[in-house]
Structures are given as structure tokens and as C-alpha cells.
Write a protein that holds these residues in place. Structure first.
Motif, mmCIF file in Angstrom:
data_model
loop_
_atom_site.group_PDB
_atom_site.id
_atom_site.type_symbol
_atom_site.label_atom_id
_atom_site.label_comp_id
_atom_site.label_asym_id
_atom_site.label_seq_id
_atom_site.Cartn_x
_atom_site.Cartn_y
_atom_site.Cartn_z
ATOM 1 N N SER A 50 47.414 -3.549 16.846
ATOM 2 C CA SER A 50 47.684 -4.087 15.673
ATOM 3 C C SER A 50 48.917 -5.055 15.659
ATOM 4 O O SER A 50 48.801 -6.191 14.769
ATOM 5 C CB SER A 50 47.864 -3.274 14.548
ATOM 6 N N LYS A 89 50.993 -8.251 16.831
ATOM 7 C CA LYS A 89 50.656 -9.860 17.432
ATOM 8 C C LYS A 89 51.623 -9.967 18.683
ATOM 9 O O LYS A 89 52.411 -11.079 18.702
ATOM 10 C CB LYS A 89 50.952 -10.809 16.484
ATOM 11 N N GLU A 132 49.181 -6.942 23.590
ATOM 12 C CA GLU A 132 48.065 -6.798 23.103
ATOM 13 C C GLU A 132 46.969 -7.932 23.336
ATOM 14 O O GLU A 132 45.968 -7.630 23.615
ATOM 15 C CB GLU A 132 48.092 -6.973 21.526
ATOM 16 N N ARG A 133 47.667 -9.177 23.303
ATOM 17 C CA ARG A 133 46.658 -10.417 23.659
ATOM 18 C C ARG A 133 46.322 -10.277 25.178
ATOM 19 O O ARG A 133 45.157 -10.469 25.496
ATOM 20 C CB ARG A 133 47.419 -11.572 23.307
ATOM 21 N N ALA A 139 45.150 -7.101 15.968
ATOM 22 C CA ALA A 139 45.701 -8.287 15.753
ATOM 23 C C ALA A 139 44.656 -9.529 16.268
ATOM 24 O O ALA A 139 44.743 -10.545 15.632
ATOM 25 C CB ALA A 139 47.184 -8.484 16.421
ATOM 26 N N TYR A 140 43.932 -9.229 17.341
ATOM 27 C CA TYR A 140 42.922 -10.067 17.783
ATOM 28 C C TYR A 140 41.510 -9.431 18.003
ATOM 29 O O TYR A 140 41.517 -8.364 18.144
ATOM 30 C CB TYR A 140 43.542 -10.575 19.224
#
Length: 72
Positions: free
Chosen positions: A11, A13, A17-18, A49-50
Motif C-alpha cells: 500500500s 508508494k 513495492e514498485r 499503491a501500484y
């Protein structure tokens, strides 16, 4: 090949995570791997988030303990 990534949450950014999502997309799309993501501190109501491809199962455990170094 089958790969499972375990991460606290998707969740945020942040870079981790990316990178995980991009890496999983590449492995599934270009190399034909079977891949899945398991999150430990994210519940079903909290969005990622993505965006993640439908080809990559994403299981939100919401267990809040036992993964990573975070205290419950």
C-alpha cells in the motif's frame, strides 16, 4: 519456475513495492514464471499503491505478526 514474494504491504508508494511489482510483471510476462505476492500487514480493504496484473495472485493475510521485524 514458481516464485512467491512476501512483503509487509504493497500500500505504500515506496521503491520496494514498485520494484517487486515490476519484477513480478517481467518474470510472468517475459519469462513465463508463475508468481505470487503475499502481504503480511495489509488487509483486503487497503488498496495497493501500484496496479498488479491479474496474472499475479496477491494474498493479503492481515496477520499483523510473524513477518518482518515489525512488532504487533
Amino acid at each position: 519456475m514458481k516464485i512467491v514474494y512476501v512483503i509487509d504491504s504493497l500500500s505504500g508508494k515506496g521503491g520496494a513495492e514498485r520494484i517487486i511489482i515490476n519484477k513480478m510483471e517481467y518474470l510472468v510476462t517475459h519469462l513465463g514464471y508463475e508468481a505470487a505476492i503475499i502481504t503480511c500487514y495489509q488487509d483486503e480493504e487497503t488498496p495497493n499503491a501500484y496496479p498488479i496484473s491479474d496474472k499475479i495472485p496477491n494474498t493479503n493475510t492481515a496477520i499483523h505478526t510473524g513477518c518482518g521485524l515489525r512488532d504487533a
